[in-house]
Enzyme design. Structure first.
Site, PDB file in Angstrom:
ATOM      1  CD  GLN A  62      -2.423  -8.157  -3.157  1.00  0.00           C
ATOM      2  OE1 GLN A  62      -1.457  -9.161  -3.099  1.00  0.00           O
ATOM      3  NE2 GLN A  62      -2.806  -7.648  -2.057  1.00  0.00           N
TER       4      GLN A  62
ATOM      5  N   GLY B 130      -7.513 -16.051   4.184  1.00  0.00           N
ATOM      6  CA  GLY B 130      -6.411 -16.587   3.407  1.00  0.00           C
ATOM      7  C   GLY B 130      -6.236 -18.051   3.763  1.00  0.00           C
ATOM      8  NE  ARG B 131      -2.977 -18.069   8.456  1.00  0.00           N
ATOM      9  CZ  ARG B 131      -2.585 -17.570   9.513  1.00  0.00           C
ATOM     10  NH1 ARG B 131      -1.514 -18.141  10.237  1.00  0.00           N
ATOM     11  NH2 ARG B 131      -3.523 -16.871  10.119  1.00  0.00           N
TER      12      ARG B 131
ATOM     13  N   GLY C 119      -6.549 -13.590  10.572  1.00  0.00           N
ATOM     14  CA  GLY C 119      -6.609 -14.489  11.750  1.00  0.00           C
ATOM     15  C   GLY C 119      -8.363 -14.961  11.761  1.00  0.00           C
TER      16      GLY C 119
ATOM     17  CG  HIS D  65       1.146  -7.491   4.146  1.00  0.00           C
ATOM     18  ND1 HIS D  65       0.501  -8.366   3.482  1.00  0.00           N
ATOM     19  CD2 HIS D  65       0.677  -7.212   5.364  1.00  0.00           C
ATOM     20  CE1 HIS D  65      -0.581  -8.789   4.214  1.00  0.00           C
ATOM     21  NE2 HIS D  65      -0.733  -8.083   5.128  1.00  0.00           N
TER      22      HIS D  65
ATOM     23  CG  LEU E 219      -3.812 -16.791  -0.086  1.00  0.00           C
ATOM     24  CD1 LEU E 219      -4.806 -18.148   0.004  1.00  0.00           C
ATOM     25  CD2 LEU E 219      -3.249 -16.610   1.187  1.00  0.00           C
ATOM     26  CB  THR E 220       2.526 -15.049  -2.686  1.00  0.00           C
ATOM     27  OG1 THR E 220       2.247 -13.682  -2.941  1.00  0.00           O
ATOM     28  CG2 THR E 220       3.671 -15.441  -3.525  1.00  0.00           C
TER      29      THR E 220
ATOM     30  CE1 TYR F 263       6.888  -7.744   0.007  1.00  0.00           C
ATOM     31  CE2 TYR F 263       4.640  -8.053   0.590  1.00  0.00           C
ATOM     32  CZ  TYR F 263       5.975  -8.468   0.482  1.00  0.00           C
ATOM     33  OH  TYR F 263       6.033  -9.566   0.807  1.00  0.00           O
TER      34      TYR F 263
ATOM     35  CG  HIS G  18       0.153  -5.804  -1.870  1.00  0.00           C
ATOM     36  ND1 HIS G  18       0.073  -5.510  -0.703  1.00  0.00           N
ATOM     37  CD2 HIS G  18       0.638  -7.173  -1.762  1.00  0.00           C
ATOM     38  CE1 HIS G  18       0.639  -6.324   0.297  1.00  0.00           C
ATOM     39  NE2 HIS G  18       0.932  -7.377  -0.680  1.00  0.00           N
ATOM     40  N   GLY G  19      -1.184  -2.269  -1.018  1.00  0.00           N
ATOM     41  CA  GLY G  19      -0.719  -1.225  -0.208  1.00  0.00           C
ATOM     42  C   GLY G  19      -0.093  -1.573   1.224  1.00  0.00           C
TER      43      GLY G  19
ATOM     44  NE  ARG H  44      -4.968  -8.071   2.364  1.00  0.00           N
ATOM     45  CZ  ARG H  44      -4.602  -9.127   2.583  1.00  0.00           C
ATOM     46  NH1 ARG H  44      -3.459  -9.549   2.155  1.00  0.00           N
ATOM     47  NH2 ARG H  44      -5.287  -9.503   3.475  1.00  0.00           N
TER      48      ARG H  44
HETATM   49  C1  LIG Z   1       0.825 -18.449   1.768  1.00  0.00           C
HETATM   50  C2  LIG Z   1       0.369 -17.014   1.842  1.00  0.00           C
HETATM   51  C3  LIG Z   1       0.546 -16.072   1.007  1.00  0.00           C
HETATM   52  C4  LIG Z   1       0.202 -14.745   0.984  1.00  0.00           C
HETATM   53  N1  LIG Z   1       0.405 -13.819  -0.033  1.00  0.00           N
HETATM   54  C5  LIG Z   1      -0.193 -12.708   0.089  1.00  0.00           C
HETATM   55  C6  LIG Z   1      -0.208 -11.670  -1.071  1.00  0.00           C
HETATM   56  O1  LIG Z   1       0.402 -12.202  -2.076  1.00  0.00           O
HETATM   57  N2  LIG Z   1      -0.772 -10.645  -0.859  1.00  0.00           N
HETATM   58  C7  LIG Z   1      -1.039  -9.930   0.285  1.00  0.00           C
HETATM   59  O2  LIG Z   1      -1.713  -9.042   0.546  1.00  0.00           O
HETATM   60  N3  LIG Z   1      -1.169 -10.888   1.470  1.00  0.00           N
HETATM   61  C8  LIG Z   1      -0.781 -12.351   1.262  1.00  0.00           C
HETATM   62  N4  LIG Z   1      -0.710 -13.057   2.363  1.00  0.00           N
HETATM   63  C9  LIG Z   1      -1.512 -12.631   3.578  1.00  0.00           C
HETATM   64  C10 LIG Z   1      -2.951 -13.120   3.373  1.00  0.00           C
HETATM   65  O3  LIG Z   1      -3.701 -12.549   2.369  1.00  0.00           O
HETATM   66  C11 LIG Z   1      -3.714 -12.933   4.741  1.00  0.00           C
HETATM   67  O4  LIG Z   1      -3.684 -11.480   5.067  1.00  0.00           O
HETATM   68  C12 LIG Z   1      -2.886 -13.310   5.993  1.00  0.00           C
HETATM   69  O5  LIG Z   1      -2.860 -14.795   5.795  1.00  0.00           O
HETATM   70  C13 LIG Z   1      -3.850 -13.397   7.266  1.00  0.00           C
HETATM   71  O6  LIG Z   1      -5.133 -13.892   6.917  1.00  0.00           O
HETATM   72  P1  LIG Z   1      -5.551 -15.421   7.478  1.00  0.00           P
HETATM   73  O7  LIG Z   1      -5.395 -15.462   8.940  1.00  0.00           O
HETATM   74  O8  LIG Z   1      -7.102 -15.786   7.089  1.00  0.00           O
HETATM   75  O9  LIG Z   1      -4.758 -16.470   6.802  1.00  0.00           O
HETATM   76  C14 LIG Z   1      -0.399 -14.247   2.283  1.00  0.00           C
HETATM   77  C15 LIG Z   1      -0.560 -15.212   3.207  1.00  0.00           C
HETATM   78  C16 LIG Z   1      -0.184 -16.579   3.213  1.00  0.00           C
HETATM   79  C17 LIG Z   1      -0.128 -17.492   4.577  1.00  0.00           C
END
Ligand SMILES: Cc1cc2nc3c(=O)[nH]c(=O)nc-3n(C[C@H](O)[C@H](O)[C@H](O)COP(=O)(O)O)c2cc1C
Length: 378
Positions: free
Chosen positions: A112, A332-333, A311, A192, A38-39, A194, A189-190, A241
């Site tokens: 990551q 994540g969230r 999700g 989203h 999570l960034t 990037y 990190h493969g 990933r």
């Molecule tokens: C605040 C935030 C930051 C995120 N940063 C990253 C990240 O740095 N690397 C990554 O692969 N995904 C990142 N994601 C995606 C999450 O790792 C995750 O796949 C996504 O939130 C869906 O999962 P969730 O429904 O459990 O939140 C981020 C998502 C959120 C909400």
């Protein structure tokens, strides 16, 4: 009567599939609930800060797996303000106390490592140079995850064939640095949209050399990174990933199932520890929709540990493990907003709601380390 129900509940709790132990290679995990990368944009000047010690240790459980936020592999890797890196000595030193804190509580911590590629602009690049990518096709301006700001991107500079080994090497060195910082392993990190995903997806990759065209060619860059890092730190410490079905930042593929399968099968050759895939239902970051697709073919094809994300709630995660669609479930969230998520899942306790507004603010406390624990009066 009530007592009996309670007793049954207890028995049920102890058999919760999400809370059963799992042996991931050399790592003995005590449960299946993983902190997603999570960034948080609180690493000033790309250096991890002391406030991350509390943030990560709050989310640590004994035998729990945590994946650190996306961390830049080089000076050209960045595309967002205040995201951490791991290419300088200062950054490596700054990670150490954070990793130590997670280890002190018995957690297993992977870093990551990422490169954003064209999801950047000259303002983030050394000497104001254009960002690098597999292509020179620019990305159209995108609304940021906060739904308000619009991110502007500079037209990228297409990497020439002979420049690619240098970028692979940056990933290798970043992995070595992560081990030096004390991490237990790295997640490449493969996903989203990037850099690595840009190479893999046919909507972006328009190359005519051995890194473009066929599926095999488009995956070459990713697999060269996997190989280089496996040789450097050991395949037993490497995860990746992938999000074959996603099309964030205009990075989609015309045949995501074939892409996901090709990668899952190819990864077996290197014997890496885990493959972490994002569910097809995640069409944009943070939005869930129905999808006819599934990760099951990739789960079946991959020989190592399989992680799923995107999700998931408690019930959904329990089902995924019970039905053997995943070994581990990444949150994540929900984990962002509930530092004690495994405990809450165990007790089936109510969850804190996440506050989107504070996901990416630079504040060292608000929306970061101030989400209350169960039973606290905060
Ligand atoms: C605040 C935030 C930051 C995120 N940063 C990253 C990240 O740095 N690397 C990554 O692969 N995904 C990142 N994601 C995606 C999450 O790792 C995750 O796949 C996504 O939130 C869906 O999962 P969730 O429904 O459990 O939140 C981020 C998502 C959120 C909400």
């Amino acid at each position: 009567m009530e007592r009996k129900e309670e007793a049954q509940d207890e028995v049920h709790t102890h058999h919760l599939p999400l809370l059963t132990p799992y042996k991931m290679g050399n790592f003995q995990l005590s449960h299946r609930i993983v902190l997603a990368p999570l960034t948080r944009q609180r690493s000033y000047n790309n250096v991890p800060q002391p406030h991350a010690i509390l943030y990560y240790s709050q989310r640590t459980t004994k035998g729990g797996l945590l994946i650190a936020e996306a961390t830049g592999v080089s000076a050209t890797a960045q595309g967002y303000p205040q995201t951490p890196g791991i290419w300088t000595k200062e950054q490596v030193e700054a990670w150490k106390p954070i990793v130590d804190a997670v280890h002190a509580k018995g957690g297993i911590f992977f870093c990551q490592i990422w490169h954003v590629g064209r999801v950047s602009n000259q303002g983030f690049q050394p000497n104001g140079q254009p960002p690098i990518s597999c292509t020179d096709k620019p990305l159209t301006p995108q609304v940021r995850a906060n739904g308000v700001d619009v991110a502007e991107f500079s037209p990228p500079q297409r990497l020439s064939t002979h420049e690619i080994p240098g970028v692979v090497n940056d990933f290798r060195i970043a992995a070595r640095n992560a081990m030096e910082a004390g991490f237990d392993g790295v997640e490449i990190h493969g996903a989203h949209g990037y850099l690595i995903d840009q190479f893999m997806k046919d909507q972006v990759n328009d190359r005519t050399d051995e890194y473009g065209g066929s599926l095999e060619n488009r995956c070459r860059f990713a697999l060269e990174i996997v190989e280089a890092i496996s040789n450097e730190i050991g395949a037993d410490k490497v995860g990746i990933r992938l999000s074959p079905f996603a099309n964030y930042s205009e990075s989609g593929d015309s045949n995501p199932k074939a892409l996901g399968l090709y990668m899952a099968e190819s990864l077996n050759k290197y014997g890496i520890l885990y493959c972490h895939m994002v569910e097809p239902r995640m069409v944009t970051v943070g939005e869930k929709s129905d999808s006819p697709h599934s990760l099951l073919p990739m789960r079946k094809a991959f020989n190592g540990t399989f992680l799923v994300a995107g999700g998931y709630n408690r019930e959904d995660g329990i089902k995924a493990v019970a039905e053997n669609r995943a070994d581990l479930v990444v949150y994540g969230r929900l984990f962002l907003a509930n530092p004690d998520l495994p405990k809450r899942f165990e007790l089936n306790a109510p969850l804190n709601k996440y506050d989107r507004e504070t996901f990416y603010i630079p504040d060292p406390v608000i929306g970061y380390t101030d989400y209350p624990f169960l039973g606290s009066t905060n």
